[in-house]
Design an enzyme around this catalytic site. Structure first.
Site, PDB file in Angstrom:
ATOM      1  N   THR A 255     -13.762 -28.659   0.086  1.00 10.52           N
ATOM      2  CA  THR A 255     -12.442 -28.874   0.686  1.00 10.52           C
ATOM      3  C   THR A 255     -11.349 -28.647  -0.343  1.00 10.52           C
ATOM      4  O   THR A 255     -11.545 -28.843  -1.547  1.00 10.52           O
ATOM      5  CB  THR A 255     -12.269 -30.304   1.227  1.00 10.52           C
ATOM      6  OG1 THR A 255     -12.174 -31.224   0.124  1.00 10.52           O
ATOM      7  CG2 THR A 255     -13.398 -30.695   2.152  1.00 10.52           C
ATOM      8  N   ASP A 256     -10.181 -28.234   0.124  1.00  8.01           N
ATOM      9  CA  ASP A 256      -9.001 -28.325  -0.712  1.00  8.01           C
ATOM     10  C   ASP A 256      -8.729 -29.818  -0.917  1.00  8.01           C
ATOM     11  O   ASP A 256      -9.332 -30.679  -0.259  1.00  8.01           O
ATOM     12  CB  ASP A 256      -7.821 -27.619  -0.028  1.00  8.01           C
ATOM     13  CG  ASP A 256      -6.807 -27.075  -1.028  1.00  8.01           C
ATOM     14  OD1 ASP A 256      -6.834 -27.484  -2.204  1.00  8.01           O
ATOM     15  OD2 ASP A 256      -5.974 -26.231  -0.631  1.00  8.01           O
ATOM     16  N   ALA A 257      -7.829 -30.144  -1.831  1.00 15.61           N
ATOM     17  CA  ALA A 257      -7.616 -31.545  -2.198  1.00 15.61           C
ATOM     18  C   ALA A 257      -7.261 -32.399  -0.985  1.00 15.61           C
ATOM     19  O   ALA A 257      -6.320 -32.093  -0.254  1.00 15.61           O
ATOM     20  CB  ALA A 257      -6.520 -31.646  -3.251  1.00 15.61           C
ATOM     21  N   LEU A 258      -8.005 -33.468  -0.788  1.00 18.64           N
ATOM     22  CA  LEU A 258      -7.790 -34.311   0.388  1.00 18.64           C
ATOM     23  C   LEU A 258      -6.546 -35.180   0.265  1.00 18.64           C
ATOM     24  O   LEU A 258      -6.098 -35.762   1.252  1.00 18.64           O
ATOM     25  CB  LEU A 258      -9.025 -35.187   0.633  1.00 18.64           C
ATOM     26  CG  LEU A 258     -10.289 -34.417   1.017  1.00 18.64           C
ATOM     27  CD1 LEU A 258     -11.469 -35.371   1.177  1.00 18.64           C
ATOM     28  CD2 LEU A 258     -10.082 -33.602   2.295  1.00 18.64           C
TER      29      LEU A 258
END
Length: 483
Positions: A255-258
């Site tokens: 994931t991209d940064a949550l």
């Protein structure tokens, strides 16, 4: 009552955390020993090569297969060279050059440097097709606006990084290039039919999957036809049906940064975002840059709670942790390559420079750099011609607050070289350039995404396709100003 140790370790095995400062704190090291998949390094973690190598060795001592990731795209997004600017041009410059073999060599050189420092995953390349000139977050991070060209260079970049023994992570699936919003701050929308995605945004991802990319990063963007009201990061239709089913990807979905608003706000916090991403098919969850032990424990606890209340199936989390472990196993088994010639990036940046007009009559200019803000992805990295100038005077101004007559007075009988990024959308820049050029010899150096805008009356318009240290030197050389 504490978490079940087995479930906590399982949850930690899906998380990519981060820590502050140049030395990994005890909690960051301890979590690795307790099963944390790994850490991402940011500019605040980087002082010099010896220090970075010591940090990665400390993490590896806690567990030999820890994942150590970084955003080292070259060009405008660099962590290793955040204090000076990257010695490599970024993707837009490489796309403008059009030499796929060079793209591979540059990324192999970046990979070799990362491998030497003990970094095992590069959260790169950006393979988004930058189809929107006003895209505020991709721009020069993209190889271009042509899907076929981007696909070819994306595959070459992946091959180069992975030849150096560093896992590539192509981003941002299913394509962030058509957005005019930044997912760090909000949830952008790409409201087009799936057929448009297949023709415009998805070919580079098909190419990197075919090239054997080890990881693919999700985008916090909304594509209503696939994701409904939520981001792609939370969409099984995107991650499972499209990426795994249609495109045949078998590696690790990251994931991209949550912590980014595009995910955290949509889910109600980082912990719930982690659960939704896992449920959708993501394997390795980037928590973000602002991380401490408490946040990691909160996210792990949310995952364990979700296993108990039915939001998550244990087999799904075991599959995710297994894919994160597979990525780590690949990095341990990967080989390495020799370091590249030190001038590789600078030589490449020279090839990217494009000059429209003539550069004669620009001796001893007043160089004026127009201030522009940096995206969160870029960070505050130095840019411009300043470090490369031999004798020319340089000023730094805010375009919207600058009077053309004042600049003309300061320049006197000297020509003016205006240096900027994304000038077509920088407030006040177009009016300032036009007013100056009407009464004074002016050249413009565009170090951002060039778009279609060209000012009237300037002697020359110089495009570098990026603002790295290498791009700045190349522009100064082209203008005959380099020391």
């Amino acid at each position: 009552m504490g978490l079940d140790p087995g479930l906590r370790r399982l949850a930690l095995g899906t998380l990519l955390a981060a820590y502050p400062g140049p030395v990994p704190p005890d909690w960051a090291v301890d979590l690795v020993g307790e099963g944390l998949a790994g850490h991402t390094l940011f500019g605040t973690n980087v002082h010099d090569p010896a220090q970075v190598a010591a940090s990665t060795a400390t993490l590896r001592a806690a567990r030999s297969d820890v994942l150590i990731a970084i955003d080292e795209e070259g060009g405008d997004v660099t962590r290793l060279a955040h204090a000076t600017g990257s010695p490599y041009p970024g993707n837009a410059a490489l796309g403008a050059i059009g030499d796929v073999a060079l793209t591979r060599r540059v990324h192999e050189a970046i990979g070799a440097e990362l491998a030497t420092l003990g970094i095992t995953v590069n959260l790169a390349p950006t393979v988004d097709v930058n189809s929107a000139d006003d895209n505020p977050v991709i721009g020069t991070r993209s190889f271009g606006a042509d899907p076929v060209k981007v696909a070819a260079h994306a595959a070459a970049a992946v091959a180069g990084l992975q030849a150096a023994g560093v896992a590539a992570c192509a981003k941002h699936f299913p394509g962030h290039g058509a957005t005019v919003a930044d997912s760090h701050y909000e949830l952008p929308t790409v409201d087009v039919p799936v057929d448009v995605l297949r023709e415009r945004d998805l070919p580079p991802f098909a190419a990197v999957v075919a090239a054997g990319v080890r990881a693919v990063m999700t985008a916090h963007i909304r594509v209503p036809v696939l994701t409904g009201d939520g981001p792609a990061t939370f969409s099984r239709a995107v991650l499972v049906d499209l990426l795994r089913g249609e495109y045949g990807f078998t590696g690790t979905i990251v994931t991209d940064a949550l912590e980014m608003k595009g995910a955290a706000v949509a889910a109600g916090g980082v912990g719930p975002a982690a659960v939704r991403a896992l449920a959708a098919g993501a394997d390795l969850l980037c928590i973000g840059a602002q991380v401490d032990a408490e946040l990691v424990e909160q996210v792990a606890a949310e995952i364990v709670t979700a296993l108990g209340d039915g939001r998550l199936d244990r087999a799904r989390v075991e599959e995710a942790a297994g894919r994160a472990a597979d990525l780590a196993a690949w990095t341990r088994a990967a080989g390495s390559v020799e370091a590249a010639p030190t001038d590789l990036g600078y030589a490449a940046a020279r090839r990217a420079v494009r000059v429209e007009g003539v550069l004669t009559g620009l001796d001893r200019p007043l160089v004026v750099q127009l201030h522009s803000t940096s995206t969160i992805a870029e960070g505050r990295v130095p840019w411009g011609l300043g470090p490369h100038l031999a004798e020319a005077e340089e000023l730094r101004v805010v375009a919207a607050e600058t009077d053309p007559a004042t600049l003309r007075g300061l320049a006197g009988d000297r020509p003016i070289v205006l240096v900027g990024r994304h000038l077509h959308r920088l407030p006040g820049a177009a009016d300032l350039v036009t007013a100056l050029a009407a009464q004074h010899p002016v050249a413009v150096v565009e170090m951002g995404w060039p778009a279609q805008w060209r000012p009237v009356g300037v002697r020359a318009f110089v495009t570098t396709y990026g603002a790295s240290h290498a791009n700045g030197r190349a522009a100064a050389e082209a203008l005959g100003l380099a020391g």
